[in-house]
Structure formats: C-alpha cells, structure tokens
Design a protein around this motif. Sequence first.
Motif, PDB file in Angstrom:
ATOM      1  N   CYS A   1       1.026  -0.850   0.189  1.00  0.00           N
ATOM      2  CA  CYS A   1      -0.030   0.120  -0.230  1.00  0.00           C
ATOM      3  C   CYS A   1       0.927   1.365  -0.255  1.00  0.00           C
ATOM      4  CB  CYS A   1      -1.302   0.274   0.613  1.00  0.00           C
ATOM      5  SG  CYS A   1      -0.387   0.173   2.925  1.00  0.00           S
ATOM      6  N   SER A   2      -0.188   2.257  -0.114  1.00  0.00           N
ATOM      7  CA  SER A   2       1.232   3.523  -0.157  1.00  0.00           C
ATOM      8  C   SER A   2       0.045   4.832  -0.109  1.00  0.00           C
ATOM      9  CB  SER A   2       2.060   4.277  -1.427  1.00  0.00           C
ATOM     10  OG  SER A   2       2.330   5.279  -1.769  1.00  0.00           O
ATOM     11  N   CYS A   3      -1.123   4.893  -0.592  1.00  0.00           N
ATOM     12  CA  CYS A   3      -2.665   6.121  -0.527  1.00  0.00           C
ATOM     13  C   CYS A   3      -3.202   6.017   0.127  1.00  0.00           C
ATOM     14  CB  CYS A   3      -2.396   6.561  -1.651  1.00  0.00           C
ATOM     15  SG  CYS A   3      -3.629   5.378  -2.249  1.00  0.00           S
ATOM     16  N   LEU A   4      -2.845   4.865   0.358  1.00  0.00           N
ATOM     17  CA  LEU A   4      -4.344   3.794   0.966  1.00  0.00           C
ATOM     18  C   LEU A   4      -6.192   5.154   0.887  1.00  0.00           C
ATOM     19  CD1 LEU A   4      -2.998   3.509   5.150  1.00  0.00           C
ATOM     20  CD2 LEU A   4      -3.781   1.843   2.984  1.00  0.00           C
TER      21      LEU A   4
ATOM     22  N   ALA B   1      -9.697  -5.844  -6.586  1.00  0.00           N
ATOM     23  CA  ALA B   1     -10.302  -4.386  -5.936  1.00  0.00           C
ATOM     24  C   ALA B   1      -9.304  -4.017  -5.587  1.00  0.00           C
ATOM     25  CB  ALA B   1     -11.858  -4.501  -5.522  1.00  0.00           C
ATOM     26  N   LEU B   2      -9.311  -3.032  -4.882  1.00  0.00           N
ATOM     27  CA  LEU B   2      -8.180  -2.747  -4.333  1.00  0.00           C
ATOM     28  C   LEU B   2      -8.869  -2.520  -2.607  1.00  0.00           C
ATOM     29  CD1 LEU B   2      -7.742   0.836  -6.281  1.00  0.00           C
ATOM     30  CD2 LEU B   2      -6.729  -0.284  -6.664  1.00  0.00           C
ATOM     31  N   ALA B   3      -7.592  -2.999  -1.855  1.00  0.00           N
ATOM     32  CA  ALA B   3      -8.117  -2.977  -0.688  1.00  0.00           C
ATOM     33  C   ALA B   3      -8.494  -1.756   0.212  1.00  0.00           C
ATOM     34  CB  ALA B   3      -6.809  -3.605  -0.397  1.00  0.00           C
TER      35      ALA B   3
HETATM   36  S1  FES Z   1      -2.994   2.138  -1.215  1.00  0.00           S
HETATM   37 FE1  FES Z   1      -2.815   3.326  -2.773  1.00  0.00          FE
HETATM   38  S2  FES Z   1      -4.683   2.565  -3.960  1.00  0.00           S
HETATM   39 FE2  FES Z   1      -4.882   1.339  -1.731  1.00  0.00          FE
END
Ligand code: FES
Length: 224
Positions: free
Chosen positions: A58-61, A77-79
Amino acid sequence: MKIKILRQKTPETNPYWECFEYNGTKEISVAGMLDQLNFGDDILNDQGLKTDRIGWDCSCLQGVCGACAMVINEVPALACETFLKNLKGETVTLRPLRKFPVIHDLIVDRSIIHENLKITDIYIGEYNPKADEDHDLQYTAAKCLKCGLCLEVCPNYTVGKSFFGAVYANDCYLVHERNTNKAKDIHVSYAKHFGNACSKALSCMEVCPVHISSLASMSKLNRV
Ligand code: FES
C-alpha cells in the motif's frame, strides 16, 4: 469473521492457504483489517499458531496509487477502497492478482505494465496536442493507476503474449492526443498490441477503480 489468505513466502515456494480470525469492526477497509491482523509482536493464525506477518502492499490508502490491488472474494479490487461491511458472508478470501508474478503473499510484480510501454516507445515526449482535444476524456484516462485490475479480468490478456490490455490502450490514447507527431507509430502499435486482439468483453471497465472508459479510448483511436 474468517479471513482466508493465499500466501506464498517467496516467488520460488509453493502457495498455501492460511486462515485468520478477525473480530473487529466491519466499518473498515480490507487494507485496514490487514493492518490490524499484522499488528502486535506475535501474529497468530486462526489455530492460535504463530505465523509470519501478512505481506501486502500500500502507499496512499485512498485509492490513488493502485498498490493494494488484489483479489477479494474472487473480485479484483483495491483493498483500501473495499469495505468489510459491503462484502457478503462471514469469510473474506484474499489472494494476489493471478496475471503477475507473486513476490510475497499478496504482493505482485507489475513491472510488465511499464516494460510494455518502454519497448513500444509509448511516451508523450514533445507536447503537440490535437486542436480538438477532449479534455474530460483525457483527464479520466490520465488517472490510470497502473494497478493491473483490468488485466486481471481480461479474457484476452495472457502473460508473455503480444496483447498488452486496456492499460496499454489507455496510454496509447493519451499519447496520441498529446503528441500528434507520434500518431502514425501509435496506430501501428495500438493495433498490434491491443486493437487486433481485443474481443470487447469490456470487463476492464467494470473493475477499473477510476472508471476509465476503454470503449471511449478505443473509439477515438479507431476513428482516426
Ligand atoms: S493503497 Fe493506494 S490505492 Fe490502495
């Protein structure tokens, strides 16, 4: 709630399923839940046995980097954008994207997406836009996360073949609109690596987290 994860220690080792028990709130994303499972000095599976910390990326969340893409209950999907309260049943199954090499647990190597752009020379370079630019469509296309979800669901994309998928078509469209000097080369490359083999299943549009319309890019590129 049972969390069933397809794990793999290294690219060379065999994958295996491991289950965890999660008793926290469902008002949380899958990313947040994974963070909680990994919290503490000892990580325990559902048998109460010590296990390794779960590998995920992950990076941005907040749904803008694409790093947390995975398969959640068989849906790519995106977690960080998928909330437990919206998932059916009491078991959540997580596994890595299938169309990329696994690095560790839920982390995959998606460098092929950029390698395909490099080998076909798809980059904007000199800015020389078309006179009738469609800014809305370009803006949406420019939001591509390179997360790989479109390739995961694409029935035409197979690792190592010359069909590069919707993510490639999207970049072709963007470069085509912004540097008309490259238009001829892009058409050849687009046809070879996308246009000639896309069966228009359009499943890419259903899973794209930023709602890019592959159909719109295709129609623009096919028209000229
Ligand atoms: S952590 Fe960046 S899109 Fe989910």
